[in-house]
Design a protein around this motif. Structure first.
Motif, PDB file in Angstrom:
ATOM      1  N   GLY A   1      -3.546   4.034   1.551  1.00  0.00           N
ATOM      2  CA  GLY A   1      -3.137   3.501   0.211  1.00  0.00           C
ATOM      3  C   GLY A   1      -3.054   4.742  -0.940  1.00  0.00           C
TER       4      GLY A   1
ATOM      5  N   GLY B   1       3.236   0.815   4.963  1.00  0.00           N
ATOM      6  CA  GLY B   1       4.146   0.088   5.131  1.00  0.00           C
ATOM      7  C   GLY B   1       4.057  -1.281   4.052  1.00  0.00           C
TER       8      GLY B   1
ATOM      9  N   GLU C   1      13.913  -1.867   9.267  1.00  0.00           N
ATOM     10  CA  GLU C   1      13.672  -0.693   9.505  1.00  0.00           C
ATOM     11  C   GLU C   1      15.248  -0.027   9.741  1.00  0.00           C
ATOM     12  OE1 GLU C   1      12.099  -2.953  11.362  1.00  0.00           O
ATOM     13  OE2 GLU C   1      10.017  -2.358  11.216  1.00  0.00           O
TER      14      GLU C   1
HETATM   15  P1  NAD Z   1       0.926  -1.029   7.006  1.00  0.00           P
HETATM   16  O1  NAD Z   1       1.072   0.428   6.351  1.00  0.00           O
HETATM   17  O2  NAD Z   1       1.802  -2.185   6.193  1.00  0.00           O
HETATM   18  O3  NAD Z   1      -0.297  -1.646   7.013  1.00  0.00           O
HETATM   19  C1  NAD Z   1      -1.518  -1.096   7.731  1.00  0.00           C
HETATM   20  C2  NAD Z   1      -2.882  -1.523   7.020  1.00  0.00           C
HETATM   21  O4  NAD Z   1      -3.052  -0.712   5.939  1.00  0.00           O
HETATM   22  C3  NAD Z   1      -2.711  -2.743   6.722  1.00  0.00           C
HETATM   23  O5  NAD Z   1      -4.194  -3.658   7.054  1.00  0.00           O
HETATM   24  C4  NAD Z   1      -2.720  -3.100   5.251  1.00  0.00           C
HETATM   25  O6  NAD Z   1      -3.291  -4.193   4.819  1.00  0.00           O
HETATM   26  C5  NAD Z   1      -3.157  -1.667   4.895  1.00  0.00           C
HETATM   27  N1  NAD Z   1      -2.576  -0.859   3.800  1.00  0.00           N
HETATM   28  C6  NAD Z   1      -1.389  -0.561   3.818  1.00  0.00           C
HETATM   29  N2  NAD Z   1      -0.742  -0.181   2.621  1.00  0.00           N
HETATM   30  C7  NAD Z   1      -1.869  -0.515   1.733  1.00  0.00           C
HETATM   31  C8  NAD Z   1      -1.909  -0.602   0.367  1.00  0.00           C
HETATM   32  N3  NAD Z   1      -0.943   0.125  -0.584  1.00  0.00           N
HETATM   33  N4  NAD Z   1      -3.206  -0.925  -0.413  1.00  0.00           N
HETATM   34  C9  NAD Z   1      -3.974  -1.550   0.600  1.00  0.00           C
HETATM   35  N5  NAD Z   1      -3.961  -1.547   1.911  1.00  0.00           N
HETATM   36  C10 NAD Z   1      -2.998  -1.225   2.495  1.00  0.00           C
HETATM   37  O7  NAD Z   1       1.569  -1.063   8.383  1.00  0.00           O
HETATM   38  P2  NAD Z   1       1.818  -2.081   9.469  1.00  0.00           P
HETATM   39  O8  NAD Z   1       0.867  -3.236   9.266  1.00  0.00           O
HETATM   40  O9  NAD Z   1       1.664  -1.185  10.874  1.00  0.00           O
HETATM   41  O10 NAD Z   1       3.150  -2.450   9.225  1.00  0.00           O
HETATM   42  C11 NAD Z   1       3.562  -3.628   8.524  1.00  0.00           C
HETATM   43  C12 NAD Z   1       5.168  -4.007   8.413  1.00  0.00           C
HETATM   44  O11 NAD Z   1       5.502  -2.491   7.419  1.00  0.00           O
HETATM   45  C13 NAD Z   1       5.753  -3.762   9.459  1.00  0.00           C
HETATM   46  O12 NAD Z   1       6.887  -4.482   9.292  1.00  0.00           O
HETATM   47  C14 NAD Z   1       6.329  -2.168   9.533  1.00  0.00           C
HETATM   48  O13 NAD Z   1       7.506  -2.101  10.249  1.00  0.00           O
HETATM   49  C15 NAD Z   1       6.546  -1.919   8.151  1.00  0.00           C
HETATM   50  N6  NAD Z   1       6.406  -0.554   7.788  1.00  0.00           N
HETATM   51  C16 NAD Z   1       7.190  -0.076   6.919  1.00  0.00           C
HETATM   52  C17 NAD Z   1       7.029   1.183   6.547  1.00  0.00           C
HETATM   53  C18 NAD Z   1       7.914   1.596   5.346  1.00  0.00           C
HETATM   54  O14 NAD Z   1       8.561   0.910   4.467  1.00  0.00           O
HETATM   55  N7  NAD Z   1       8.384   2.964   5.276  1.00  0.00           N
HETATM   56  C19 NAD Z   1       6.279   2.172   6.981  1.00  0.00           C
HETATM   57  C20 NAD Z   1       5.386   1.704   8.116  1.00  0.00           C
HETATM   58  C21 NAD Z   1       5.385   0.324   8.429  1.00  0.00           C
END
Ligand code: NAD
Length: 366
Positions: free
Chosen positions: A264, A284, A91
């Motif tokens: 998504g 994320g 992050e």
């Molecule tokens: P996440 O958004 O990665 O996932 C949350 C849920 O949504 C999960 O079940 C995931 O499978 C689903 N999901 C997310 N994007 C998807 C997609 N494109 N298609 C299908 N399903 C999807 O959030 P989290 O689990 O809280 O975080 C996971 C990692 O991502 C952590 O390391 C966090 O720090 C990081 N993160 C990064 C960003 C960024 O890069 N801007 C933003 C938020 C979280």
């Protein structure tokens, strides 16, 4: 004449490389159709960068980004790096990128696609047709204002302090992004503040009102933030473009996003005064489904569409992608996260291939 653009790709971690690969193919095809030549260069950020260089944002990455016309970022982070000290975490790379490129404006659209109305937790008649944009100030306000910290008073009691402060210059530059965004959309700008209580909001409102005369094609209105939050869930269709400060924008952009109900599908853009913007999905790195070809690539592809519209001023190419996505959904194709009964479920790659076919057929229909 072919327009040439240097695009930096930051695939990052988790599902990042999967959704980025699909997005690049979409851009290549769109490029051919609209005579746009993209010169893609990939660079490391987040966990991938930590593995290779021990730093979440190598200096080389920032240098490559600075030399490009726009930056496409997928997502960063994962379990593996969760327990590292703050300075070494993925992050920190993201924050460093925003600071390094001077990105002070964050644009987050909330559009209810007709095919996904049921994904919202609100009634279909409330959300049907919602198409709004939240423009949030990203580098000022209460998250950065001084003094801040936890201090000990004369009586020995601890006192936590943050300061909400904006200079005229900071307000004017985000207001400009707000007005210009409204010009590219429906021509209505709602400025959100708390001017009935906060002096800083009084200045915010005065500056917005003053600047409105330079944008006669934009209809400016003002709302207090509490009312804005209420209106967003009561009657969200009244909004076109919202401009607001860092704290209010943080909260309202999440409220607006959740009107759509599907993470998504949500893109975003972060812009500076000059230089490249960063375009990335709101979600994320989804480590729980990484490498399984289950990710929804549409938020990433919609981020590329935002790049075309707000970063490269190519609104027709942007619209072509958006229309193709609508058509794919209309044909009943869904990834797992937006799946509903009677639809056809696709993986990440197959969703990309389907979209490419639709884009190719759009060209043959021209
Ligand atoms: P996440 O958004 O990665 O996932 C949350 C849920 O949504 C999960 O079940 C995931 O499978 C689903 N999901 C997310 N994007 C998807 C997609 N494109 N298609 C299908 N399903 C999807 O959030 P989290 O689990 O809280 O975080 C996971 C990692 O991502 C952590 O390391 C966090 O720090 C990081 N993160 C990064 C960003 C960024 O890069 N801007 C933003 C938020 C979280």
């Amino acid at each position: 004449m072919t327009e040439k653009y240097k695009i930096t790709l930051l695939p990052g971690d988790g599902i990042g490389p999967e959704i980025m690969a699909v997005t690049v193919e979409v851009l290549q095809l769109i490029g051919k159709q609209f005579e746009l030549q993209f010169d893609f260069q990939s660079a490391l950020i987040g966990g991938a960068a930590i593995e290779a260089t021990r730093e979440p944002l190598p200096e080389e990455t920032l240098a490559i980004c600075r030399q490009s016309d726009a930056v496409l970022l997928a997502a960063i982070g994962g379990y593996k790096w969760d327990n590292l000290p703050r300075q070494q975490r993925p992050e920190t790379g993201l924050l460093g990128l925003r600071a390094g490129l001077g990105l002070f404006a964050n644009l987050r659209p909330a559009t209810i696609l007709p095919q996904l109305v049921d994904a919202s937790s609100l009634k279909p008649e409330v959300v049907e047709g919602v198409d709004l944009m939240v423009v949030r100030e990203l580098t000022g306000g209460i998250y950065f204002g001084l003094p801040k910290g936890i201090f000990t008073t004369e009586t020995g009691e601890k006192r936590g302090v943050n300061t909400m402060a904006y200079t005229e210059g900071e307000i004017d530059r985000i207001a400009k992004v707000g007005f210009e965004t409204a010009q590219k959309r429906g021509g209505k700008l709602c400025s959100v503040d708390k001017a009935n209580v906060l002096d800083v909001s009084g200045l915010w409102r005065d500056r917005l009102t003053l600047m409105a005369s330079a944008y006669p094609d934009v209809e400016l209105s003002h709302l207090y933030v509490d009312n804005a939050a209420m209106q967003l869930v009561r009657a969200p269709k009244q909004f076109d473009t919202i401009v607001t400060g860092n704290l209010f924008g943080d909260i309202l952009s999440d409220v607006a996003a959740m009107l759509t109900g599907s993470i998504g599908m949500l893109p975003s853009a972060s812009l500076g005064a000059s230089g490249p913007g960063v375009f990335e999905p709101v979600h994320g790195s989804a480590p729980d489904i990484a490498g399984e070809d289950k990710a929804n690539p549409l938020a990433m592809i919609l981020s590329a569409a935002m790049m075309l519209r707000y970063g490269l001023n190519q609104p027709k190419a942007s619209e072509s992608i958006e229309q193709a996505i609508l058509q794919v959904l209309q044909l009943g194709y869904r990834t797992g996260d937006i799946m509903s009964p009677g639809m056809t479920q696709l993986g990440c790659r197959a969703m990309g291939e389907t979209l490419l076919k639709v884009i190719a057929s759009q060209e043959s229909n021209c």
